[in-house]
Design an enzyme around this catalytic site. Structure first.
Site, PDB file in Angstrom:
ATOM      1  N   CYS A 193      37.983   6.969  29.245  1.00  8.42           N
ATOM      2  CA  CYS A 193      36.807   6.083  29.365  1.00  8.42           C
ATOM      3  C   CYS A 193      35.516   6.850  29.057  1.00  8.42           C
ATOM      4  CB  CYS A 193      36.774   5.509  30.770  1.00  8.42           C
ATOM      5  SG  CYS A 193      35.279   4.605  31.193  1.00  8.42           S
TER       6      CYS A 193
ATOM      7  N   CYS B 230      32.797   6.514  31.680  1.00  3.68           N
ATOM      8  CA  CYS B 230      33.171   7.311  32.864  1.00  3.68           C
ATOM      9  C   CYS B 230      32.783   8.770  32.666  1.00  3.68           C
ATOM     10  CB  CYS B 230      34.673   7.211  33.125  1.00  3.68           C
ATOM     11  SG  CYS B 230      35.270   5.545  33.471  1.00  3.68           S
TER      12      CYS B 230
END
Length: 128
Positions: free
Chosen positions: A55, A58
């Protein structure tokens, strides 16, 4: 003799890595599991980051969370959704990054997406 030099260099390198982690707050970030989740969020102000290795957003949050862990008394926990899918489902997390803020074991706020450090600190300060 060479073995002693190599061992000495490894020791110095290890100490440098530990010192660097202490500066970044990485050592204050708790890796959460299905077994430790409830216990780690039970007391105080805790920010739980639901994330995954793949991600991009993230990864953008990672240095911000390290700074918050290093600079505040907020416990920062990270839960990898790929490793603990059942926990993510049970907590109704379907989008990452999602951050859940707990105060003494109770969820008080949920944040989805990328937040700047100052925005995140402002939210956390509401619960101190």
């Amino acid at each position: 003799m060479k073995k002693n030099i190599v061992l000495s260099l490894l020791l110095v390198f290890s100490l440098a890595v530990v010192a660097q982690d202490n500066q970044t707050g990485e050592n204050k970030i708790v890796t959460l599991t299905s077994k430790s989740y409830e216990q780690e969020t039970l007391k105080g102000l805790v920010l739980v980051d639901y994330w995954a290795v793949w991600c991009g957003p993230c990864r953008k949050m990672e240095p911000i969370l390290k700074q918050i862990a290093a600079e505040t008394d907020v416990k920062v926990g990270k839960l990898n959704v790929d490793d603990y899918k059942a926990v993510a489902r049970a907590k109704d997390v379907s989008t990452i990054p999602t951050m859940i803020i707990y105060k003494d074991g109770k969820e008080v706020q949920r944040l989805v997406g990328v937040y700047a450090k100052d925005e995140l600190l402002k939210v956390l300060n509401n619960y101190k």
